[in-house]
Design an enzyme around this catalytic site. Structure first.
Site, PDB file in Angstrom:
ATOM      1  N   ASN A 136     -12.262   0.093  -4.608  1.00 27.88           N
ATOM      2  CA  ASN A 136     -12.208   1.252  -3.771  1.00 27.88           C
ATOM      3  C   ASN A 136     -11.298   2.287  -4.416  1.00 27.88           C
ATOM      4  OD1 ASN A 136     -10.064  -0.748  -2.980  1.00 27.88           O
ATOM      5  ND2 ASN A 136     -10.029   0.519  -1.071  1.00 27.88           N
ATOM      6  N   GLU A 149      -2.788  -8.665  -1.573  1.00 33.58           N
ATOM      7  CA  GLU A 149      -3.114  -7.561  -0.672  1.00 33.58           C
ATOM      8  C   GLU A 149      -4.301  -7.646   0.049  1.00 33.58           C
ATOM      9  OE1 GLU A 149      -1.561  -4.110  -2.790  1.00 33.58           O
ATOM     10  OE2 GLU A 149       0.316  -4.738  -2.647  1.00 33.58           O
ATOM     11  N   CYS A 186      -8.180   0.424   2.400  1.00 29.95           N
ATOM     12  CA  CYS A 186      -7.696  -0.703   3.018  1.00 29.95           C
ATOM     13  C   CYS A 186      -7.082  -0.506   4.351  1.00 29.95           C
ATOM     14  CB  CYS A 186      -7.150  -1.769   2.312  1.00 29.95           C
ATOM     15  SG  CYS A 186      -5.631  -0.869   1.426  1.00 29.95           S
ATOM     16  N   GLU A 205       4.649  -5.383  -2.443  1.00 32.40           N
ATOM     17  CA  GLU A 205       4.764  -4.706  -3.829  1.00 32.40           C
ATOM     18  C   GLU A 205       5.475  -3.384  -3.412  1.00 32.40           C
ATOM     19  OE1 GLU A 205       1.918  -5.470  -6.564  1.00 32.40           O
ATOM     20  OE2 GLU A 205       1.543  -7.362  -6.013  1.00 32.40           O
TER      21      GLU A 205
END
Ligand code: NAD
Ligand code: 6OD
Length: 486
Positions: free
Chosen positions: A155, A254, A288, A467
């Protein structure tokens, strides 16, 4: 048409098997190139090159020398900005306006933030007395973890890959990147940049291909990989975590989300509408952090639904470089089929379709692209499929609510916990909600506003680990304690 190769030990290489697959442009389904799928021999070669590079000139550089080389990578990405832009757009079909403001600049910034971070990171130190009357001092030392496997989604291809590659290299590791099969181009192009700045061979490697029984699973199963960092679907994250369990390799995950936006009646209405328009439709909903559940307090519910409908209907689909384009296509035919399946499901489960729900009418030359209409639903129960499952398309369900307690329960009643956006002018309420909503990222009166020093990641089934800034060092380095008796 071009060949998209693997980048191993500083060279572009085909594969031993001759296996290739087509990469098509999602705007019009035209053929961009043939991707050379890495098999086991190529993955083995990439991991071996990365392991050897740890002991080569790369491993001998001082932190400042290493960072200078990565700062040169930033300069070279910026010098070749248009090449990266063209490559990213060819793979994804996203509007140039978006890619030139988000994807490519962040691709460069993701190196810079971590060279700044690592040069300024300190460790703790303690002194103590020993029973024999002497003294001892302990101090922490960070060493690279080793060979890092980086598995990426499609994405935000360059942005999400460099978000991992930047800190991995700044910390002195070497990497093998497996880009998404749908978006191989920018990670592959970055190999040219690495060679141009004189990056030692084997520090940065790219293996192209798919996940299961292909480059992805060969890489995560490889015993010489010391850590796996992954962005993608929660289901794939489960497989990656299992792969990491063999050999006790750490994973950073993630994963997916089903993010809620909470719009209170006391909000700044224009800020809420403009921001939710972005959080639902930006990148054709393929973010996301994007909103797929909107909860609006009852006094402003009707006004909000009609304002968002109006915004959705101004999202003109079109070619990436057409200045009139407001929304691009989805990334692939496979993803288009999935999103349209969800649109059908919403109808079957009794949604009121406020706008959209299908494929837009496109001119003949674009008809074969992966287009879907921006879509808004209302009227579904909280148990409906499109209210509970991640869609990853330009769509949302809008639900009315009355009380703060009720909306917190609805927002939290989901297996994901990635991000939320809250719209209110009541500071006390904002502070309460920032801890009550079960997420890793909470935006108040904003969305996707990033400070790269801050922790990024999801809770619940949206991920493991954080992160960003110093937090990235937890994954990309080993923190060792040294104790000196004197
Ligand atoms: P995906 O999980 O299908 O694929 C991601 C990558 O994993 C690809 O490179 C794929 O080839 C590889 N892969 C698949 N199966 C594998 C296996 N068994 N072993 C090793 N590698 C494997 O995800 P996607 O469709 O590319 O991306 C969309 C998803 O990513 C959405 O769920 C979205 O929410 C999530 N995402 C999360 C974040 C975040 O920061 N939390 C960011 C972007 C996207
Ligand atoms: O901004 C970032 O650092 C980041 N990882 C964004 C993720 C977006 C998901 O699609």
């Amino acid at each position: 048409m071009t060949d998209i190769l693997n980048f191993i030990n500083g060279e572009y290489v085909k594969n031993a098997s001759g296996k290739t697959y087509e990469k098509r442009n999602p705007v019009d389904n035209s053929l961009i190139g043939m991707v050379h799928e890495a098999g086991k021999p190529e993955v083995d070669a990439a991991v071996a090159a990365a392991r050897a590079a740890l002991k080569g000139p790369w491993g001998k550089l001082s932190v400042v020398e290493r960072c200078n080389m990565l700062d040169a990578v930033v300069d070279e990405i910026n010098r070749r900005f248009d090449d990266f832009l063209q490559a990213e757009i060819a793979d994804t079909g996203k509007p140039a306006r978006l890619a030139s403001h988000v994807d490519i600049p962040r691709g460069a910034a993701n190196f810079k933030i971590f060279t700044d971070t690592i040069k300024n990171a300190s460790t703790e130190s303690f002194e103590m007395r020993t029973p024999d009357g002497k003294a001892a001092r302990s101090f922490g030392v960070r060493t690279p973890r080793g060979v890092i496997a980086i598995i990426c989604p499609w994405n935000l291809p360059l942005l999400l890959m460099t978000w991992k590659c930047g800190p991995a290299l700044a910390c002195g590791n070497t990497v093998v990147v497996k880009p998404s099969e749908a978006t191989p181009s920018t990670a592959t192009l970055l190999g040219e940049v690495m060679n141009k700045v004189g990056m030692p061979k084997g520090v940065y490697n790219v293996v192209n291909g798919f996940g299961v029984d292909s480059a992805g699973s060969f890489l995560t199963a490889h015993p010489d990989v010391n850590g796996i960092t992954f962005t993608g679907e929660t289901k794939t994250g489960t497989a990656i975590m299992k792969a990491g369990a063999d050999g006790i390799r750490p994973v950073s995950l993630e994963l997916g989300g089903k993010n809620a936006a909470l719009v209170f009646a006391d909000c700044d209405f224009q800020v809420a509408i403009d921001t939710v328009t972005r959080s639902v439709f930006e990148n054709c909903g393929q973010v996301c952090l994007g909103t797929e559940r909107v909860y609006v307090q009852r006094p402003i519910f009707e006004k909000f639904v009609s304002a968002l409908k109006e915004k959705a209907e101004t999202m003109t689909p079109g070619r990436p470089f057409d200045p009139a384009t407001r929304i691009g296509p989805l990334v692939s035919k496979i993803h288009q089929k999935k999103v349209l399946g969800m649109y059908r499901k919403a109808r079957d489960e009794g949604a009121t379709i406020v706008t959209g729900g299908g494929v837009p009418d496109m001119p003949d030359d674009l008809k074969d692209g992966c287009w879907v209409q921006p879509t808004i639903w209302t009227g579904l129960p909280e148990t409906a499929t499109v209210v509970t499952e991640e869609i990853f398309g330009p769509c949302c369900h809008i639900q009315p609510f009355d009380t703060e307690e009720e909306v917190v329960n609805m927002a939290n009643n989901n297996r994901y916990g990635l991000a939320t956006a809250v719209f209110t002018q009541d500071v006390s309420r904002a502070m309460r909600l920032s801890t009550e909503i079960e997420v890793g990222l909470c935006w108040i009166n904003s969305w996707f506003l990033r400070d790269l020093r801050t922790p990024f990641g999801g809770s619940k089934q949206s991920g493991i680990g954080r992160e960003g800034g110093l937090h990235s060092l937890e994954f990309y380095t080993e923190l060792r304690n040294v104790m000196v008796k004197y």
